[in-house]
Enzyme design. Structure first.
Site, PDB file in Angstrom:
ATOM      1  N   LEU A 141       0.818  -1.218   0.000  1.00 40.39           N
ATOM      2  CA  LEU A 141       0.000   0.000   0.000  1.00 40.39           C
ATOM      3  C   LEU A 141       0.849   1.264   0.000  1.00 40.39           C
ATOM      4  O   LEU A 141       0.328   2.365  -0.171  1.00 40.39           O
ATOM      5  CB  LEU A 141      -0.926   0.009   1.222  1.00 40.39           C
ATOM      6  CG  LEU A 141      -2.000  -1.083   1.281  1.00 40.39           C
ATOM      7  CD1 LEU A 141      -2.815  -0.926   2.560  1.00 40.39           C
ATOM      8  CD2 LEU A 141      -2.899  -1.028   0.053  1.00 40.39           C
ATOM      9  N   GLU A 142       2.160   1.088   0.165  1.00 44.66           N
ATOM     10  CA  GLU A 142       3.036   2.253   0.217  1.00 44.66           C
ATOM     11  C   GLU A 142       4.021   2.206  -0.949  1.00 44.66           C
ATOM     12  O   GLU A 142       3.654   2.499  -2.081  1.00 44.66           O
ATOM     13  CB  GLU A 142       3.708   2.323   1.589  1.00 44.66           C
ATOM     14  CG  GLU A 142       2.678   2.506   2.714  1.00 44.66           C
ATOM     15  CD  GLU A 142       3.294   2.611   4.097  1.00 44.66           C
ATOM     16  OE1 GLU A 142       4.051   3.562   4.335  1.00 44.66           O
ATOM     17  OE2 GLU A 142       3.010   1.739   4.942  1.00 44.66           O
ATOM     18  N   HIS A 143       5.265   1.804  -0.713  1.00 44.90           N
ATOM     19  CA  HIS A 143       6.260   1.831  -1.796  1.00 44.90           C
ATOM     20  C   HIS A 143       6.104   0.681  -2.783  1.00 44.90           C
ATOM     21  O   HIS A 143       6.602   0.764  -3.912  1.00 44.90           O
ATOM     22  CB  HIS A 143       7.669   1.826  -1.203  1.00 44.90           C
ATOM     23  CG  HIS A 143       8.072   3.147  -0.623  1.00 44.90           C
ATOM     24  ND1 HIS A 143       9.196   3.835  -1.013  1.00 44.90           N
ATOM     25  CD2 HIS A 143       7.499   3.922   0.331  1.00 44.90           C
ATOM     26  CE1 HIS A 143       9.313   4.958  -0.335  1.00 44.90           C
ATOM     27  NE2 HIS A 143       8.278   5.032   0.496  1.00 44.90           N
TER      28      HIS A 143
END
Length: 339
Positions: free
Chosen positions: A138-140
């Site tokens: 969900l991030e990087h």
């Protein structure tokens, strides 16, 4: 004076009574010695000087979008150094289109002074923390450590920077990557006017800021928000006296540490955030549910101390928070990838 401080400390930390306590003084003459028992200036800390080569490498990595799957975000995207280490968003957009993080991104400023990292405290230090978002879909959105290592090994600049920082024997590793980012983040600890006050300059704070500091201590906020970072040293239940979501109007109820430990006694436990630069890092709480600092202060008084802070007390406390504002040099904020 010593007897007074001992009695006051015991009443705040062990009495656990809900009524606000008054610090009796003439123009705050006793405020300074009282404050120095609960807070320490950054200058008093015995901090190790980070290796310059590791810091230089860490800064490049912090700003590099190659640390995300599709190259859409960097560490600086969510922890923008131009806006006091945050993006001022409730939840930060991820690398993949349409994805967002599940909790509010805290400031990277002074994070190295904290005893633990992430809202649930699952990382021990900034080095360990640096690897979490990189591998989070969900991030990087990097699939695994080796994917990123292979990517960076193809970049001549990183071949040189990693070699300078970690030697010539296969220096490009995920462990060295997170270590370098941590080294850079350990330089992001600027001092504030409150530090000058704690160092002995009692004119560094205005009369209202001293009044707010007095109210902050007297209301028992220092039970959790003390030390050099004014927090960041413990996990605490958010909503000691009431259900937090009834006051924050959170859209979802986050169980906090319980999601990791599965212990009923640890429901709604979160890391106590540090308060440095708090006037610059809205929105507030783990879910960014409150945008206004005055409202956040009033909510904290009710949830954590079961006191109803007056509008004047809130105004004074927020004024005191202004003395916690500090910034890093403009040169540090500049991306090494921009001319």
């Amino acid at each position: 004076m010593k007897k007074y401080l001992i009695i006051f400390g015991i009443s705040v930390f062990f009495g656990c009574k809900n009524e606000k306590k008054e610090i009796i003084e003439d123009e705050y003459e006793n405020l300074y010695p009282t404050a120095t028992t609960f807070f320490q200036p950054i200058s008093s800390l015995d901090l190790e000087e980070p290796d310059a080569n590791k810091v230089a490498l860490g800064k490049h990595l912090f700003f590099d979008t190659r640390l995300s799957g599709e190259g859409n975000i960097s560490c600086n995207s969510c922890h923008n150094l131009n806006t006091f280490g945050v993006d001022n968003m409730r939840f930060s957009p991820g690398d993949a289109p349409g994805t967002v993080g599940g909790r509010n991104s805290p400031t990277v400023f002074h994070a190295s002074l904290h005893k633990m990292q992430f809202w649930d405290g699952r990382a021990e230090d900034v080095e360990e923390q640096a690897g979490g978002p990189i591998l989070n879909p969900l991030e990087h959105n990097i699939k695994d450590e080796q994917q990123l290592v292979n990517r960076l090994k193809e970049v001549e600049m990183y071949q040189e920077l990693f070699s300078k920082a970690y030697g010539d024997d296969d220096p490009i590793t995920f462990s060295n990557l997170t270590n370098a980012i941590g080294a850079f983040e350990r330089t992001l600890i600027p001092g504030s006017r409150f530090d000058k006050y704690l160092e002995g300059d009692q004119e560094a704070l205005s009369k209202q800021e001293k009044k707010g500091l007095n109210a902050f201590i007297a209301s028992g906020c220092i039970t959790c928000h003390s030390g050099p970072a004014l927090g960041g040293q413990m996990l605490q239940k958010f909503g000691l006296f009431h259900d937090y979501w009834k006051f924050t109007e959170s859209e979802e109820v986050d169980l906090g540490l319980f999601d990791i430990s599965e212990r009923e006694s640890e429901k709604y436990f979160f890391k106590v955030p540090g308060l440095r630069n708090v006037v610059k890092t809205a929105p507030y709480f783990h879910d960014g549910s409150v945008a206004d600092l005055d409202t956040a202060v009033k909510i904290m008084g009710k949830l954590q101390r079961n006191v109803d802070l007056t509008d004047e007390e809130v105004e004074d406390i927020v004024a005191f928070f202004g003395s916690l504002t500090s910034d890093i040099p403009e040169e540090v904020k500049k991306s090494p990838f921009k001319s």
